[in-house]
Design an enzyme around this catalytic site. Structure first.
Site, PDB file in Angstrom:
ATOM      1  N   LYS A  12      44.663  33.997  34.731  1.00 44.96           N
ATOM      2  CA  LYS A  12      45.931  33.494  35.295  1.00 44.96           C
ATOM      3  C   LYS A  12      47.104  33.800  34.359  1.00 44.96           C
ATOM      4  CE  LYS A  12      43.550  30.215  38.219  1.00 44.96           C
ATOM      5  NZ  LYS A  12      42.160  30.303  37.758  1.00 44.96           N
TER       6      LYS A  12
HETATM    7  O1  LIG Z   1      41.890  31.705  40.428  1.00 48.25           O
HETATM    8  C1  LIG Z   1      40.855  31.061  40.646  1.00 48.25           C
HETATM    9  O2  LIG Z   1      39.763  31.594  40.517  1.00 48.25           O
HETATM   10  C2  LIG Z   1      40.968  29.703  41.195  1.00 48.25           C
HETATM   11  C3  LIG Z   1      42.059  29.467  42.015  1.00 48.25           C
HETATM   12  C4  LIG Z   1      42.097  28.301  42.793  1.00 48.25           C
HETATM   13  O3  LIG Z   1      42.978  28.119  43.610  1.00 48.25           O
HETATM   14  N1  LIG Z   1      41.105  27.391  42.652  1.00 48.25           N
HETATM   15  C5  LIG Z   1      40.051  27.581  41.803  1.00 48.25           C
HETATM   16  O4  LIG Z   1      39.152  26.719  41.763  1.00 48.25           O
HETATM   17  N2  LIG Z   1      39.999  28.716  41.026  1.00 48.25           N
HETATM   18  C6  LIG Z   1      38.894  28.933  40.061  1.00 48.25           C
HETATM   19  O5  LIG Z   1      37.685  29.118  40.792  1.00 48.25           O
HETATM   20  C7  LIG Z   1      36.594  28.452  40.144  1.00 48.25           C
HETATM   21  C8  LIG Z   1      36.065  27.386  41.079  1.00 48.25           C
HETATM   22  O6  LIG Z   1      34.930  26.801  40.547  1.00 48.25           O
HETATM   23  P1  LIG Z   1      33.930  25.859  41.400  1.00 48.25           P
HETATM   24  O7  LIG Z   1      34.777  24.817  42.053  1.00 48.25           O
HETATM   25  O8  LIG Z   1      33.010  25.323  40.364  1.00 48.25           O
HETATM   26  O9  LIG Z   1      33.243  26.746  42.409  1.00 48.25           O
HETATM   27  C9  LIG Z   1      37.162  27.932  38.820  1.00 48.25           C
HETATM   28  O10 LIG Z   1      36.945  28.929  37.835  1.00 48.25           O
HETATM   29  C10 LIG Z   1      38.641  27.787  39.090  1.00 48.25           C
HETATM   30  O11 LIG Z   1      39.414  27.970  37.928  1.00 48.25           O
END
Ligand SMILES: O=C(O)c1cc(=O)[nH]c(=O)n1[C@@H]1O[C@H](COP(=O)(O)O)[C@@H](O)[C@H]1O
Length: 271
Positions: free
Chosen positions: A93
């Site tokens: 990011k």
């Molecule tokens: O850019 C991202 O990957 C991201 C954007 C977003 O809107 N929401 C989000 O959860 N993420 C990332 O996606 C992953 C989600 O993880 P889980 O919720 O464990 O599946 C994490 O690494 C967050 O940082």
């Protein structure tokens, strides 16, 4: 990696699964903690068991950089371990004034060899463009995120009734193409994925928020899939912490296989 190569991989594996690598020392199995590089051992086991089902891996940089210089070494080793035909996303990011963004891009595209990096759009064109100057590398631009805080800014409407995330989509179309620009669209915003798709019909979406955050894979595919799939759906904790016991890697494989099976059905239905 090119868009055609990514789509070929999706078709070959009947999958649009991105496995998120968010390795937390406090959550990995205790027996790994005595290894010389526990986070590497953990990621290696996860990658080996899930590579048959994944078309992308997304290491979240925070989980590595929190460990200091050793964490950066681990990140590089993990990136090098991922099979070259699988798309890689450095979830960092980033985004800053142009000359700084250029160095962030060099860090992830030259020092390390990631295919893409997540970038925040807030600072505008000159903060994003430096990432788009690398051949076959991608920007994954935050558009409509999955978290509760996305309501603070992203859905605010301008005087014409257009929400901010839509301005981000429209403006950024001037910077990149569907060959080098993807968007983050959260699975928790199921009802809005179709709206995003209307504005950017051709770009890939990285969709986090299924699994631990509760988003629906079926809705994501229904509203977001296009003629070349156009989706990479990420699950991190739902896969990598499917079990915190000795069987963690096999449990991760089984979760990845379940998601892939559902994805195969959705690809057959909508593609
Ligand atoms: O850019 C991202 O990957 C991201 C954007 C977003 O809107 N929401 C989000 O959860 N993420 C990332 O996606 C992953 C989600 O993880 P889980 O919720 O464990 O599946 C994490 O690494 C967050 O940082």
């Amino acid at each position: 990696m090119t868009r055609a190569e990514l789509f070929a991989q999706i078709q070959k594996k009947s999958s649009f699964l991105c496995v998120g690598l968010d390795p937390d020392l406090a959550k990995i199995p205790a027996r790994l903690r005595s290894e010389p590089d526990p986070i590497f051992s953990f990621c290696k086991a996860i990658i080996e068991e899930t590579a048959d089902y994944a078309v992308a891996y997304k290491p979240n940089i925070a989980f590595f950089e929190a460990l200091g210089s050793k964490g950066w070494e681990t990140l590089q080793k993990v990136q090098e371990l991922i099979p070259r035909d699988i798309f890689t996303i450095a979830d960092a990011k980033r985004g800053d004034i142009g000359n700084t963004s250029k160095l962030y891009a060099k860090a992830f595209f030259e020092q390390m060899d990631f295919d893409s990096v997540t970038v925040a759009p807030y600072m505008g064109e000159d903060s994003v463009s430096p990432f788009l100057e690398f051949a076959d590398k991608w920007v994954v631009l935050l558009a409509l995120t999955s978290n509760a805080g996305s309501l603070d800014f992203q859905l605010i409407k301008d005087e014409t009734g257009r929400p901010l995330y839509q301005s981000v989509l429209e403006k950024s179309q001037e910077w990149g193409t569907p060959e080098n620009l993807m968007y983050v669209v959260g699975a928790t915003r199921g009802e809005l994925i179709g709206e995003v798709r209307k504005v950017v019909p051709d770009n890939f979406f990285l969709v986090p928020g299924v699994g631990a955050q509760g988003g629906s894979l079926a809705d994501v595919a229904k509203y977001g899939m296009n003629s070349h799939c156009g989706l990479l759906v990420n699950s991190s904790r739902g896969i990598i912490y499917a079990s915190q016991g000795k069987d963690f890697a096999v449990a991760a494989r089984s979760e990845a296989a379940k998601l892939q099976a559902e994805m195969a059905g959705l690809l057959a239905r909508y593609l």
